[in-house]
Design an enzyme around this catalytic site. Structure first.
Site, PDB file in Angstrom:
ATOM      1  N   LYS A 163     -36.272  28.029  30.466  1.00 20.02           N
ATOM      2  CA  LYS A 163     -35.889  29.317  29.904  1.00 20.02           C
ATOM      3  C   LYS A 163     -34.366  29.397  29.791  1.00 20.02           C
ATOM      4  CE  LYS A 163     -35.272  33.172  32.507  1.00 20.02           C
ATOM      5  NZ  LYS A 163     -34.172  33.198  33.482  1.00 20.02           N
ATOM      6  N   HIS A 193     -40.573  29.418  36.054  1.00 23.01           N
ATOM      7  CA  HIS A 193     -40.798  28.981  37.432  1.00 23.01           C
ATOM      8  C   HIS A 193     -41.525  30.037  38.271  1.00 23.01           C
ATOM      9  CE1 HIS A 193     -37.101  31.180  38.499  1.00 23.01           C
ATOM     10  NE2 HIS A 193     -37.531  31.135  39.748  1.00 23.01           N
ATOM     11  N   LYS A 197     -44.815  29.797  41.474  1.00 21.76           N
ATOM     12  CA  LYS A 197     -44.773  30.273  42.862  1.00 21.76           C
ATOM     13  C   LYS A 197     -46.205  30.407  43.356  1.00 21.76           C
ATOM     14  CE  LYS A 197     -40.422  32.811  42.356  1.00 21.76           C
ATOM     15  NZ  LYS A 197     -39.497  32.302  43.353  1.00 21.76           N
ATOM     16  N   GLU A 231     -32.712  41.094  44.035  1.00 25.42           N
ATOM     17  CA  GLU A 231     -31.917  39.967  44.545  1.00 25.42           C
ATOM     18  C   GLU A 231     -30.677  40.501  45.232  1.00 25.42           C
ATOM     19  OE1 GLU A 231     -32.004  36.210  42.024  1.00 25.42           O
ATOM     20  OE2 GLU A 231     -31.924  37.783  40.520  1.00 25.42           O
ATOM     21  N   ASP A 250     -33.106  38.172  31.273  1.00 27.17           N
ATOM     22  CA  ASP A 250     -33.113  37.141  32.314  1.00 27.17           C
ATOM     23  C   ASP A 250     -34.388  37.194  33.157  1.00 27.17           C
ATOM     24  OD1 ASP A 250     -31.872  35.062  33.850  1.00 27.17           O
ATOM     25  OD2 ASP A 250     -31.407  36.536  35.398  1.00 27.17           O
ATOM     26  N   HIS A 255     -40.089  36.262  33.546  1.00 29.70           N
ATOM     27  CA  HIS A 255     -40.834  36.230  34.802  1.00 29.70           C
ATOM     28  C   HIS A 255     -41.732  37.456  35.032  1.00 29.70           C
ATOM     29  CE1 HIS A 255     -38.179  32.960  35.405  1.00 29.70           C
ATOM     30  NE2 HIS A 255     -37.167  33.620  35.907  1.00 29.70           N
ATOM     31  N   LYS A 355     -29.612  42.626  40.491  1.00 29.80           N
ATOM     32  CA  LYS A 355     -28.798  41.756  41.354  1.00 29.80           C
ATOM     33  C   LYS A 355     -27.973  42.651  42.271  1.00 29.80           C
ATOM     34  CE  LYS A 355     -28.806  37.674  38.551  1.00 29.80           C
ATOM     35  NZ  LYS A 355     -29.695  36.757  39.259  1.00 29.80           N
TER      36      LYS A 355
HETATM   37  C1  BG6 Z   1     -33.871  32.733  37.146  1.00 33.53           C
HETATM   38  C2  BG6 Z   1     -32.841  33.716  36.694  1.00 33.53           C
HETATM   39  O1  BG6 Z   1     -34.758  32.456  36.117  1.00 33.53           O
HETATM   40  O2  BG6 Z   1     -34.577  33.280  38.262  1.00 33.53           O
HETATM   41  C3  BG6 Z   1     -31.882  34.037  37.832  1.00 33.53           C
HETATM   42  O3  BG6 Z   1     -32.123  33.180  35.601  1.00 33.53           O
HETATM   43  C4  BG6 Z   1     -32.631  34.501  39.046  1.00 33.53           C
HETATM   44  O4  BG6 Z   1     -30.933  35.011  37.432  1.00 33.53           O
HETATM   45  C5  BG6 Z   1     -33.757  33.537  39.389  1.00 33.53           C
HETATM   46  O5  BG6 Z   1     -31.713  34.577  40.114  1.00 33.53           O
HETATM   47  C6  BG6 Z   1     -34.634  34.123  40.479  1.00 33.53           C
HETATM   48  O6  BG6 Z   1     -35.553  33.165  40.886  1.00 33.53           O
HETATM   49  P1  BG6 Z   1     -36.094  33.128  42.378  1.00 33.53           P
HETATM   50  O7  BG6 Z   1     -37.101  32.049  42.393  1.00 33.53           O
HETATM   51  O8  BG6 Z   1     -34.920  32.886  43.255  1.00 33.53           O
HETATM   52  O9  BG6 Z   1     -36.667  34.492  42.585  1.00 33.53           O
END
Ligand code: BG6
Length: 502
Positions: A163, A193, A197, A231, A250, A255, A355
């Protein structure tokens, strides 16, 4: 399968064995390779999910093989502390690595690559991983195509696309079109990704193996659903990307909308890639597109200001390296979606992410309707609506929030939580990249986004992007706080309001 590396292996070897494969990584000198891909490959190898005869071929330029391998080893030590691997073991593992040096625009790079692919046990299987910025995806696919490396006569050929897959509807359609003229859709693995999970996959198992859930899983019992990814980190070193992207693109378009499809979909007829994805796309098609006049009421955008956490002063977004001081890019986004189908009519799905919040927590909260009336004459807390919380990370598992009697001579009510951790004995929860790389190797595309899903999700997001693109200012929240303006209003009519994870 034999553990050739002597890397200590405590994991059980669960999972379909894979064929020996040439794993080609474009952009192998970058961050993703050392932080995620190589650690995942090591873990797969040590538990028997990567065939020991496989080769890992890095494509990059301006670097020697030695410095590249050194940086990978440092990456493993810094970012994958759970991999106990000394230099000796690393040396043994790094015998699997090869490199092709060259420019991605240069045809020679692809002919060198073709020459470096090995026939392994009679097949020249290859997985091409694009760990590069999106502008290179078509260049790579076309380089592979020109030299016939997309041709599957000698073994499988699969390409993995990271992505962001496009920046809006038009660019995602164009990218799909370009890739599909060079490769067959079945060869394209669009990676998200989040879908790798374990706790996200577990959602499907919870939903479709526990028959007590299905009768409750609809508008008759559920008030609303929150899907979130909070986050605590800021944008770190990614200003260049993030300034163009923002939180909506993002995290929500990719996601969180993918997770929403898994929460909302009907049971598929079988657990195969297309059967699952057919159900997911039906959810996306049923999502109501937000009209411009409702954007203010149904969305929240905000940006982190400065703040303090653990006595450390945190910069405002606009003071981060590479960010314009008058940037209005959102680092927090929330959208209140509606799914216009029989099951979900009237149930808001509120997706939010940000964030620099106080915690790193991602979860799915199913908030049930309130009890129809309060039977107990309580002076203290009235009964709360039940919630079922799926924790994506950390502490993967589920929690059910219930009401119970407070010990004593009254019928006062207390809230209690029944928890079921996903992994009780502290067993390893596989990293998303291990799961997804393994799926590519066995040719299972269930956890990858299909072209139509990607386009549909962009078309849902498009009206919000359009409404936000010309904004001149943005609300701010203090770093490391939950003081995000507009969130309480977004949840005003939702039972229990905004659920801030803790
Ligand atoms: C990424 C985003 O795809 O996923 C990031 O670009 C983000 O900004 C991240 O921090 C979060 O992934 P995870 O697995 O840490 O929750």
């Amino acid at each position: 399968m034999k553990n050739v590396t002597n890397i200590p292996c405590s994991d059980p070897c669960i999972g379909e064995p894979t064929e020996p494969t040439n794993i080609v990584i474009f952009g192998a000198g970058g961050d993703l390779t050392k932080r995620k891909l190589v650690p995942a490959l090591i873990k797969m190898l040590r538990c028997g999910l990567l065939h020991p005869q496989s080769k890992i071929i890095g494509v990059f330029k301006n670097r020697t093989k030695e410095t590249w391998l050194d940086s990978l080893y440092q990456g493993v030590r810094n970012y994958a502390s759970d991999i106990a691997m000394d230099e000796q073991q690393w040396k043994k593992f790094s015998a699997m690595f090869k490199m092709v040096s060259g420019d991605l625009q240069d045809e020679k790079t692809y002919s060198d690559l073709a020459a470096s692919l090995e026939s392994l046990q009679g097949h020249t299987n290859a997985m091409f991983y694009c760990a590069v910025p999106p502008r290179w995806y078509t260049t790579i696919a076309s380089g592979l195509h020109k030299i016939g490396l997309n041709n599957e006569t000698e073994g499988f050929r699969r390409i993995v696309i990271e992505k962001p897959f496009g920046m809006d509807l038009k660019s995602s359609q164009q990218l799909n079109h370009e890739l599909q003229t060079l490769l067959d859709e079945s060869q394209i693995y669009r990676i998200d990704h989040y879908l790798g999970k374990e706790s996200v996959q577990n959602l499907l198992v919870y939903r479709f193996t526990n028959s007590i859930l299905e009768p409750l899983w609809n508008r008759n019992y559920i008030d609303h659903i929150q899907i979130s990814a909070a986050e605590s980190i800021g944008i770190e070193y990614r200003a260049n990307y993030y300034e163009k992207s923002g939180a909506l693109r993002d995290m929500i378009q990719s996601h969180l909308m993918q997770v929403m499809t898994l929460v909302a979909m009907e049971p598929p007829v079988e657990f195969t890639a297309d059967a699952v994805r057919d159900e997911k796309i039906k959810v996306l098609r049923a999502v109501r597109h937000i009209e411009e006049k409702n954007i203010k009421q149904l969305t929240v955008a905000a940006q982190y200001g400065s703040g303090v956490a653990d006595d450390e002063k945190l910069n405002a977004y606009v003071a981060e390296d590479g960010v314009s001081p008058d940037s209005v890019t959102e680092t927090f986004a929330a959208v209140r979606f509606h799914i216009d189908n029989w099951r979900w009519q009237g149930v808001p799905f509120i997706l939010w992410t940000g964030k620099r919040l106080p915690e790193r927590v991602s979860e799915i909260v199913i908030r049930f309707r309130k009890p129809p009336f309060n039977l107990f004459d309580t002076h203290a807390t009235p009964p709360a609506a039940n919630s079922l919380v799926f924790r994506v990370h950390p502490d993967e598992g589920i929690a059910l929030r219930m009401n119970a009697k407070m010990p004593g001579l009254t019928t006062d009510i207390q809230r209690m939580v029944m928890r079921a951790p996903y992994s009780e004995n502290g067993e390893d929860v596989s990293d998303a990249y291990e799961v997804l790389l393994h799926d590519v190797l066995i040719g299972d595309a269930t956890l990858f986004s299909r072209a139509d899903e990607v386009e549909e999700s962009w078309s849902i997001i498009e009206p919000i992007l359009n409404a936000w693109k010309d904004r001149l200012s943005i609300e701010r929240y203090r770093s490391a706080s939950w003081d995000v303006p507009g969130m309480d209003t977004l949840f005003e009519d939702c039972v229990g309001g905004w659920h801030k994870p803790s």
